[in-house]
Design a protein around this motif. Structure first.
Motif, PDB file in Angstrom:
ATOM      1  N   GLU A 239       0.699  -1.110   0.098  1.00  0.00           N
ATOM      2  CA  GLU A 239       0.000   0.230  -0.001  1.00  0.00           C
ATOM      3  C   GLU A 239       0.809   1.249  -0.109  1.00  0.00           C
ATOM      4  OE1 GLU A 239      -3.728   0.584   0.023  1.00  0.00           O
ATOM      5  OE2 GLU A 239      -3.121  -1.275  -1.102  1.00  0.00           O
ATOM      6  N   SER A 240       1.899   1.250   0.667  1.00  0.00           N
ATOM      7  CA  SER A 240       2.594   2.398   0.936  1.00  0.00           C
ATOM      8  C   SER A 240       3.266   3.138  -0.483  1.00  0.00           C
ATOM      9  CB  SER A 240       3.881   2.264   1.752  1.00  0.00           C
ATOM     10  OG  SER A 240       4.767   1.254   1.300  1.00  0.00           O
ATOM     11  N   GLY A 241       3.369   2.233  -1.558  1.00  0.00           N
ATOM     12  CA  GLY A 241       3.932   2.610  -2.686  1.00  0.00           C
ATOM     13  C   GLY A 241       3.129   2.617  -3.928  1.00  0.00           C
TER      14      GLY A 241
ATOM     15  N   ASN B   8     -14.148  -3.501   5.539  1.00  0.00           N
ATOM     16  CA  ASN B   8     -14.151  -2.354   4.829  1.00  0.00           C
ATOM     17  C   ASN B   8     -15.171  -2.446   3.614  1.00  0.00           C
ATOM     18  OD1 ASN B   8     -12.726  -3.550   2.693  1.00  0.00           O
ATOM     19  ND2 ASN B   8     -10.876  -2.487   2.971  1.00  0.00           N
ATOM     20  N   TYR B   9     -15.312  -1.124   3.091  1.00  0.00           N
ATOM     21  CA  TYR B   9     -16.237  -0.934   1.975  1.00  0.00           C
ATOM     22  C   TYR B   9     -17.429  -1.395   2.127  1.00  0.00           C
ATOM     23  CZ  TYR B   9     -12.341   0.608  -1.315  1.00  0.00           C
ATOM     24  OH  TYR B   9     -11.318   1.431  -1.859  1.00  0.00           O
ATOM     25  N   HIS B  10     -18.188  -1.090   3.043  1.00  0.00           N
ATOM     26  CA  HIS B  10     -19.415  -1.673   3.840  1.00  0.00           C
ATOM     27  C   HIS B  10     -20.476  -0.659   3.715  1.00  0.00           C
ATOM     28  CE1 HIS B  10     -18.878   0.525   7.567  1.00  0.00           C
ATOM     29  NE2 HIS B  10     -17.630   0.173   7.416  1.00  0.00           N
ATOM     30  N   GLY B  11     -21.658  -1.068   3.752  1.00  0.00           N
ATOM     31  CA  GLY B  11     -23.022  -0.362   4.206  1.00  0.00           C
ATOM     32  C   GLY B  11     -23.133  -0.219   5.679  1.00  0.00           C
ATOM     33  N   THR B  12     -23.918   0.447   6.169  1.00  0.00           N
ATOM     34  CA  THR B  12     -24.431   0.417   7.512  1.00  0.00           C
ATOM     35  C   THR B  12     -25.366  -0.731   7.854  1.00  0.00           C
ATOM     36  OG1 THR B  12     -24.180   2.684   7.397  1.00  0.00           O
ATOM     37  CG2 THR B  12     -25.312   1.786   9.567  1.00  0.00           C
TER      38      THR B  12
ATOM     39  N   GLU C  76      -5.297  -3.679   9.037  1.00  0.00           N
ATOM     40  CA  GLU C  76      -5.293  -4.269   7.669  1.00  0.00           C
ATOM     41  C   GLU C  76      -6.240  -3.620   6.871  1.00  0.00           C
ATOM     42  OE1 GLU C  76      -5.896  -8.395   6.798  1.00  0.00           O
ATOM     43  OE2 GLU C  76      -7.496  -8.457   8.130  1.00  0.00           O
ATOM     44  N   GLY C  77      -5.875  -2.793   5.732  1.00  0.00           N
ATOM     45  CA  GLY C  77      -6.698  -2.145   4.822  1.00  0.00           C
ATOM     46  C   GLY C  77      -6.230  -1.289   3.964  1.00  0.00           C
ATOM     47  N   GLU C  78      -6.962  -0.129   3.474  1.00  0.00           N
ATOM     48  CA  GLU C  78      -6.452   0.742   2.354  1.00  0.00           C
ATOM     49  C   GLU C  78      -5.690   2.052   2.961  1.00  0.00           C
ATOM     50  OE1 GLU C  78      -8.198   2.683  -1.790  1.00  0.00           O
ATOM     51  OE2 GLU C  78      -9.430   1.751  -0.455  1.00  0.00           O
TER      52      GLU C  78
ATOM     53  N   GLY D 281      -1.337  -0.030   6.653  1.00  0.00           N
ATOM     54  CA  GLY D 281      -2.521  -1.096   5.998  1.00  0.00           C
ATOM     55  C   GLY D 281      -2.107  -2.323   5.651  1.00  0.00           C
ATOM     56  N   ASP D 282      -0.766  -2.408   5.564  1.00  0.00           N
ATOM     57  CA  ASP D 282      -0.323  -3.781   5.458  1.00  0.00           C
ATOM     58  C   ASP D 282       0.475  -4.369   6.625  1.00  0.00           C
ATOM     59  OD1 ASP D 282      -0.692  -3.587   2.575  1.00  0.00           O
ATOM     60  OD2 ASP D 282       1.153  -2.807   2.084  1.00  0.00           O
TER      61      ASP D 282
END
Length: 871
Positions: free
Chosen positions: A195-197, A403-407, A615-617, A629-630
């Motif tokens: 993610e960092s690069g 992540n990338y979720h609704g409520t 962990e994530g974006e 995130g990694d």
């Protein structure tokens, strides 16, 4: 100055506008492509440039409403309020059920269509209200350190491709002329961290690895599922940013695969070409390069440079017209401007998170669960057992939603699920540890009391105005402060924004020592302003954030375990997505709490793993084991290992439930725990699903979609995209748990693997079938897996998955399972990236896991001749 294409005869334009009083262009005899081309012909150059950016503005004179192309639907319609929240994508992959993925996609697009219809035909559609769904993520999860691997379908190209086909067909529906929504497989191509690069790295992947590993799932998504959109990735490939790579976007995607849809960039990827790749000196030239290569839509505003690009001759206006025609053809097919032929016009908000959808979320969570170990009769748990629940993931919302979720309207955590299934009186609970050192977690109910000390939790006063004047509209007890209010009201009768909440009660430190208290607001992608927040301890203001989105932590020392008054004030006047009250508590005090609840229990269930906080974006985290995130270490974080060891010392049966988005090296647990269950991030009803599996109400049948390695040292360098040494296909070491592995409460046997012919001419299909029997004492699901071992070749994988099917068998039931292996499944890839069916002796294996990992049976056949296959 002459603007090419911008001059339209006045009489023609007036006639056009008069004929289109409510829609931009209608002609019953024309298809969407023709309508789009006719519409684009009436636009000025500045209008065209604006429409090529994701937040496309209205063109009132042409009766075109504003449309934001950005929408998400990875495991449920996302970021636009209430929605059905399914298990995270990696959990869905663990089901190995293509039909399930189809049905999940159908629910996602149905709920997206409901939001779209609520805005209304002919009206503007804001971000997350459209029908262009930027999912699924079908990048190959090549390395467990990648934080976004949770969004994928795992490490295998065939499994990923087949699940993608199901999901995409579910999203788009059965009528290509009128899709329910459009799916956008991403990120094309060779994109899986670090993610960092990610904004500027260049991948130097071999032709073999590109063709054998990184492209097949995308080919399946386009050729077989007919996805109508594709997202190009941030990275470069062999020096060329993917979004400007003509060989990928024009030759491979459109020419070789016959793609007819539109390509959208990952967000700000065009700007990255200038700022990080240094591909071109400015956005005018970067935009021109991307557009000419085949990127039709810019997620961002870098395409504003196309105005200058046309004037400078970097790109022709005709190229803009080609891209715009693709985009507006999609909008016509959506039925954006209404009309009598919209098959989805009746879908309303009442079809969001329906009872049927919630039941389906439960089913998806059940199918996703993988039983990794079960010794000494640890599972199912005995009826009437007293169960000690410990661990940082036992009672948190974020490890349900990922992540990338609704409520989720009514999320059920594991602690709640176990209380509902076994009875609250049978369940004791202690958090026991954080996720990792330096990573705050929600303060548990055990440390919160209402002002009168009578109940766990805090008393919340909810005001329908953004102040604390007058009487609250609602007063309730909240067990913990861990809320997701993304585009959703805090409670029925309250506004989505423009309200206020005050929580009051007592904080009960579990022991003396140093504490960190934190107010956490989830990252917001479209916030114009943030909510002011205040935290008081013993009436002393310790956190005061006026909406500047600065650090919201306070370090405190408590000398004893006496209760302390706590008050939180939230003015929900911005677009923030909710609130979590978190802490870091002294390790000794938390471990002592865990020991206390275990002392009086018959069994221990420990909920450990990871969380979307680590962990994530592109996360802002840098603590031991995690960076950006990694992960830098794939082992279970030390604080959680200490917890497991402490509770295991009691001698009570220990069940470890792993909740994570990726593989975790559970070496100690494999050696010492009685049972291990992988539950991933299981969605809104994950707690009920876990409880049903632990109780034996449901027989787990999931399989791992990734390899669980023993150590980070087993892995090649993270930055390397070479496949040798990676994934089950090329890893030569001994894994902790293998790709495809999973146990059951029953037993399945295999026999009589038949093939249609002992000798096959290259280019023909092979028919195979295997007899599967449930020879245990209870019904269950089995995932029948078919692997092909090719003739010895340095580039050939150890085994290659070429077929699978999830089946349900009653106790004692037998079933013959057929498979058809097409030439593509039987093919190999050479060093130059050429795919062909090659002559030689082949071994076929069918079983419940990889060859050598479980029950199964093999057969052999010979291929004669050679048949090259199309790219």
């Amino acid at each position: 100055m002459k603007l090419v294409g911008a001059i339209v005869k006045k009489s023609t334009l007036l006639a056009f506008v008069a004929a289109a009083a409510t829609v931009p262009f209608t002609a019953a005899s024309q298809d969407a492509q023709s309508q789009a081309a006719a519409l684009v012909a009436h636009m000025t150059l500045p209008e065209k440039v604006a429409q090529l950016q994701s937040n496309a503005p209205a063109i009132p004179r042409l009766h075109i409403a504003a449309y934001d192309w950005w929408n998400e639907g990875l495991h449920g319609h996302a970021r636009d309020g209430d929605a059905t929240v399914f298990p995270q994508a990696i959990g869905l992959a663990a089901s190995w059920d293509t039909g399930l993925l189809h049905d999940v996609g159908s629910v996602v697009s149905t709920e997206a269509r409901a939001r779209f219809n609520a805005a209304g035909a002919g009206h503007s559609h804001a971000r997350y209200e459209g029908l262009s769904i930027w999912s699924p993520n079908i990048n190959i999860f090549r390395d467990p350190r990648w934080g976004r691997g949770q969004e994928t379908y795992g490490e295998d190209p065939y499994l990923t491709g087949q699940l993608a086909i199901g999901f995409i067909r579910g999203i788009q529906g059965d009528d290509p002329a009128h899709p329910r929504a459009i799916a956008t497989p991403k990120h094309f191509v060779v994109h899986s961290g670090p993610e960092s690069g990610r904004h500027g790295f260049d991948v130097d992947v071999s032709p073999h690895d590109l063709e054998a590993t990184y492209l097949p799932a995308f080919r399946a998504a386009i050729v077989d599922a007919h996805a109508d959109s594709v997202m190009c990735a941030y990275n470069a490939l062999h020096g060329t940013p993917v979004c400007a790579d003509d060989a990928l976007l024009s030759t491979r995607l459109r020419h070789d695969w016959g793609f007819k849809g539109y390509v959208v960039s990952d967000c700000d990827a065009i700007d990255d070409m200038t700022e990080f790749h240094y591909f071109k000196p400015d956005n005018a030239q970067s935009s021109a390069a991307a557009l000419k290569a085949g990127t039709d839509l810019d997620c961002g505003d870098a395409y504003a440079g196309l105005l200058d690009a046309v004037h400078q001759g970097y790109v022709t206006e005709k190229a803009l017209d080609t891209a715009l025609t693709r985009l507006f053809a999609a909008r016509y097919r959506f039925g954006e401007w209404g009309g009598g032929n919209d098959p989805y016009a009746s879908i309303g908000l009442d079809q969001i998170d329906t009872a049927a959808h919630r039941q389906f979320a439960l089913q998806a969570a059940l199918e996703s669960i993988v039983l990794l170990k079960n010794e000494h009769g640890a599972l199912p748990l005995s009826a009437g057992a007293r169960v000690a629940v410990v661990g940082p993931n036992a009672d948190t919302l974020e490890t349900l939603e990922a992540n990338y979720h609704g409520t989720a309207r009514a999320p059920v955590t594991p602690l709640q699920g176990l209380r509902q299934r076994f009875g609250a009186q049978q369940i004791s609970y202690a958090q026991g540890a954080p996720i990792a050192g330096g990573v705050p977690v929600p303060i548990p109910e055990t440390a919160l009391r209402t002002p009168d000390g009578s109940q766990p939790g805090l008393t919340g006063e909810y005001f329908a105005t953004p102040d604390f004047n007058g009487k609250p509209a609602l007063v309730r007890t909240d067990r913990r402060i861990d809320f997701d209010w993304d585009h959703a009201a805090p409670a029925d009768g309250l506004p989505v924004s423009g309200d206020a909440v005050r929580w009051r009660g007592e904080l009960l430190p579990p022991g003396a020592g140093d504490y960190t208290l934190a107010l956490h607001v989830d990252r917001c992608f479209d916030c114009a302003s943030h909510d002011p927040l205040r935290l008081y301890i013993d009436d002393r203001l310790v956190v005061d954030d006026n909406g500047s989105d600065t650090s919201m932590q306070a370090k405190l020392h408590f000398d004893d375990t006496h209760p302390h008054a706590i008050r939180i004030e939230l003015l929900h006047s911005g677009q923030d997505q909710g609130l979590r009250l978190q802490w870091l508590a002294p390790a000794a005090a938390q471990l002592a709490e865990a020991e206390s609840v275990v002392r009086h229990a018959d069994a221990v269930v420990a909920f450990v793993g990871l969380s979307p906080d680590v962990e994530g974006e592109e996360l802002k985290i840098d603590v031991p084991g995690f960076n950006g995130g990694d992960r830098t270490d794939i082992g279970l974080p030390a604080a959680q290992r200490d917890l497991l060891e402490r509770v295991a010392a009691s001698g009570k049966p220990l069940v470890v439930v792993l909740m994570s988005g990726s593989a975790v090296a559970l070496n100690w647990a494999k050696a010492h725990a009685d049972a291990i269950v992988a539950a991933w991030y299981p969605g809104e009803d994950g707690g009920d699903a876990i409880a049903q599996v632990l109780a034996g109400d449901y027989n787990p049948g999931g399989r791992l979609p990734v390899t669980f390695y023993q150590s980070t040292s087993d892995l090649p360098p993270f930055v390397s995209y070479a496949t040798q040494g990676r994934t089950y296909r090329y890893f030569k070491g001994t894994p902790l748990y293998s790709f495809g592995f999973g146990l059951s409460y029953t037993h399945f046997s295999y026999s009589d693997l038949q093939v249609s012919a002992p000798q096959l001419q290259a280019g023909g299909a092979l028919q195979a079938s295997v007899l599967v029997r449930n020879d245990g004492k209870r019904a269950g699901d089995e995932v029948v897996q078919v692997y092909l071992d090719a003739p010895d070749d340095a580039l050939a994988p150890r085994h290659a998955l070429v077929g699978f099917r999830r089946v349900h068998l009653a106790a004692g039931e037998s079933l013959r399972i057929p498979f058809t292996l097409t030439p593509r499944e039987l093919s190999e890839v050479d060093a130059a990236g050429r795919r062909a069916v090659e002559a030689g002796h082949y071994r076929l294996f069918a079983g419940g896991a990889q060859p050598g990992d479980g029950e199964g049976v093999a057969n052999t056949f010979v291929i004669v001749g050679r048949q090259a296959l199309p790219r």
